[in-house]
Design an enzyme around this catalytic site. Structure first.
Site, PDB file in Angstrom:
ATOM      1  N   LYS A 271      22.101   2.633 101.535  1.00 52.39           N
ATOM      2  CA  LYS A 271      21.360   1.388 101.284  1.00 52.39           C
ATOM      3  C   LYS A 271      20.174   1.697 100.370  1.00 52.39           C
ATOM      4  O   LYS A 271      19.509   2.733 100.542  1.00 52.39           O
ATOM      5  CB  LYS A 271      20.877   0.816 102.621  1.00 52.39           C
ATOM      6  CG  LYS A 271      20.208  -0.547 102.526  1.00 52.39           C
ATOM      7  CD  LYS A 271      19.803  -1.047 103.909  1.00 52.39           C
ATOM      8  CE  LYS A 271      19.183  -2.424 103.877  1.00 52.39           C
ATOM      9  NZ  LYS A 271      18.820  -2.913 105.226  1.00 52.39           N
TER      10      LYS A 271
ATOM     11  N   SER B  81      20.674  -7.540 106.409  1.00 48.16           N
ATOM     12  CA  SER B  81      20.340  -7.246 105.032  1.00 48.16           C
ATOM     13  C   SER B  81      21.185  -6.127 104.408  1.00 48.16           C
ATOM     14  O   SER B  81      21.278  -6.035 103.197  1.00 48.16           O
ATOM     15  CB  SER B  81      18.862  -6.865 104.929  1.00 48.16           C
ATOM     16  OG  SER B  81      18.596  -5.660 105.604  1.00 48.16           O
TER      17      SER B  81
ATOM     18  N   SER C 252      20.062  -5.968 110.888  1.00 46.11           N
ATOM     19  CA  SER C 252      20.511  -5.752 109.508  1.00 46.11           C
ATOM     20  C   SER C 252      21.635  -4.730 109.339  1.00 46.11           C
ATOM     21  O   SER C 252      22.178  -4.608 108.242  1.00 46.11           O
ATOM     22  CB  SER C 252      19.332  -5.341 108.622  1.00 46.11           C
ATOM     23  OG  SER C 252      18.555  -6.454 108.305  1.00 46.11           O
TER      24      SER C 252
END
Lengths: 484, 96
Positions: free
Chosen positions: A80, A155, A179
């Site tokens: 990420k 997210s 997330s």
């Protein structure tokens, strides 16, 4: 499609040891898959082909010399884009950090590199991890491989899609209120948030420091436990990391009787489709001997309210550092320092980030601190106590991961409505407990996840029971995109 | 308690953000919605409950006050929009 892509991380590891596969071959297969699919899915914001293949070469030399490989050594991974990677842009999917190149590695990245795991690239996310759909990314939204008109969740949407679309066998995400778990649910894979402090946050660009935790995405529970074993452990650079923990999460323990609590507070908010599937799943698992009991944790009803005070408060403070002075976006026309800061922040941040800064500033400002911030912190204490009581009776708590099936792009334009999506996942962050989402069914050909929460530092027990559930449910994670 | 435009203007100033009129209206509306919802917290009896800043009890960590030289200063400075003589350069601080 190349069959290598369908392998789990553990299967890839085994094929290295038996010399059936080389690391370069595997890495190349995933890189090719990314280049063939990323234009449509937009799950990666940068791809690091050269360094990935260099790492693969090191592993292949070890394989050639028949040297023993460490757990997951040589298995490619996606990261990420809020974890600092030395020499590689780390953007948080924000205009603010679009050109930011860290001069150091996050501790998790250091561990991944030391374990010779080729880093395939950095994945798309909601800006500064603020969102539940990956729609707030400065680089455009990511598409869900199950249906490209559907959000992948967020997210950590890019990391979830990377697994689900077979662009990577493993990925790292971060979870502040769901997330990792919510996108795992929406993409039909496994996503896990460890106990707070099991993984170092050093080099993770902070959103809400008391809630943020890095965790694994994978095709199944075994891979998840293996990846957590690689990235966990005390770090002197993060004084909130847990000292003296056993970092081997792959040891599966079996227990005779498994007792799981079902928090009543979550039932009211369920979409009928989700509710039906959830009840069916419980009856399947009951038949296999798992004991279920409805239970009450009254403070869970206050999860969203508590979270949307605590998290923005911490965010408004953490994001104060982005002032255009030392790094990040700077407005070049400003004539004074204050102008420069105000214009850089106003042009560099997107709307959702600004909203959270405003909320945080409000609850921390004089006159509102006691009514909101202190009150929310007190409710957080009550919630922690509720969980401790529940875990004195139950091994785990179970619910669906989200109240609704995955939604379409633009469907949740009202911020509060978007926040409601995190109702099941938020409490685990507030209480610091480990939790994971694993696929358990489909609605309209879209996957849905079941959410398991365990007691503090009982991450290994969580994996053990999740593995048993995985075996019983036998969910097929294959989606239509696999044929592309 | 309702959030009005004036409050949001004040918050923007405190957070060093600038908004157009349209943005002000939109943020006022969404913040008002959010706090209307969050007001449900006021129903919870928290008498005698101590606040939690963290999920897990944390202890202060003390370290030796050692100087560790950082070697990649140039790489750090590369991230700055304007550098002069190894310093971060900014527009004038005092204005008329």
């Amino acid at each position: 499609m190349n069959d290598i892509l369908k392998l789990t991380a553990i299967e890839i590891s085994k094929k290295y040891q038996t010399k059936e596969l080389s690391c370069s071959e595997v890495t190349k297969a995933f890189l090719d898959r990314i280049s063939a699919t990323n234009t449509e899915l937009n799950s990666f914001v940068s791809i690091s082909e050269k360094t990935a293949l260099e790492t693969a070469k090191i592993v292949d030399e070890k394989i050639a010399k028949s040297q023993r490989l460490a757990l997951l050594e040589g298995v490619p991974i996606a990261i990420k884009d809020n974890m600092c990677t030395s020499g590689v842009a780390t953007t948080c999917s924000s205009k603010m950090l679009a050109n930011f190149v860290p001069s150091y590695d996050a501790t998790v990245i250091e561990k991944i590199r030391n374990n010779n795991m080729p880093i395939l690239g950095k994945t798309n996310m909601d800006e500064f991890a603020m969102g539940s759909s990956t729609e707030t990314s400065f680089f455009g939204s990511t598409k869900n491989p199950w249906n490209t008109n559907t959000v992948p969740g967020g997210s950590s949407g890019g990391s979830a899609v990377a697994i689900s679309a077979l662009q990577a066998p493993l990925a790292l995400g971060s979870d502040t209120g769901g997330s990792i778990r919510q996108p795992a649910s929406f993409c039909g894979i496994v996503g896990m948030k460890p106990t707070y402090g099991v993984v170092s946050r050093y080099g993770l660009i902070a959103f809400a420091s008391s809630l943020d935790q890095i965790g694994p995405f994978s095709k199944n529970i075994d891979d998840s436990a293996a990846l957590l074993s690689v990235i966990s452990g005390y770090d002197h650079k993060d004084s909130t990391s847990q000292p003296n923990i056993d970092t081997d999460f792959t040891k599966i323990s079996s227990q005779k009787e498994i007792k799981i609590g079902l928090p009543k507070e979550f039932f009211a908010n369920l979409d009928p489709k989700v509710k039906e599937l959830y009840q069916d799943t419980i009856s399947i698992l009951s038949k296999e001997g798992i004991i279920f009991e409805e239970t009450e944790l009254p403070s869970l009803e206050q999860g969203i309210s508590t979270y949307y005070i605590v998290a923005p408060a911490e965010a408004s403070s953490n994001l104060a550092r982005f002032d255009g002075v030392r790094y990040g976006y700077r407005n070049q026309e400003a004539k004074s320092l204050v102008d420069m800061m105000e214009l850089s922040r106003s042009e560099g941040f997107g709307a959702e980030v600004k909203r959270r800064i405003l909320i945080g500033t409000y609850v921390l400002s004089s006159g509102y601190y006691d009514a909101y911030y202190k009150k929310a912190q007190q409710v957080r204490t009550i919630m922690k106590n509720d969980f401790q009581k529940a875990f004195s009776k139950y091994d785990l708590l179970l619910s669906p991961t989200t109240p609704t099936p995955p939604f379409s792009f633009g469907e949740k334009s009202n911020p509060l409505e978007m926040y409601m999506n995190d109702i099941m996942t938020i409490p685990a962050n507030l209480a610091g407990i480990p939790a994971l989402s694993m696929p358990f069914g489909k609605s309209n050909n879209l996957p849905m996840g079941i959410h398991l929460m365990g007691n503090l530092l009982e991450d290994q027990k969580l994996f053990s029971i999740a593995k048993k559930i995985e075996q019983i449910l036998g969910f097929n994670i294959q989606n239509p995109y696999w044929e592309k | 308690m309702t959030i009005d435009k004036k409050t949001v203007e004040h918050l923007a100033k405190l957070s060093r953000l600038r908004f157009s009129d349209n943005e002000l209206v939109s943020f006022t509306k969404s913040l008002d919605d959010i706090f209307q919802y969050a007001n449900s917290l006021q129903k919870v009896n928290t008498d005698g409950i101590s606040p939690s800043a963290h999920a897990i009890p944390l202890q202060n960590v003390f370290k030796e006050d050692e100087v560790i030289t950082y070697k990649d200063i140039d790489k750090l400075l590369d991230n700055c929009a304007d550098v002069e003589n190894h310093c971060f350069k900014v527009p004038r601080i005092l204005t008329n």
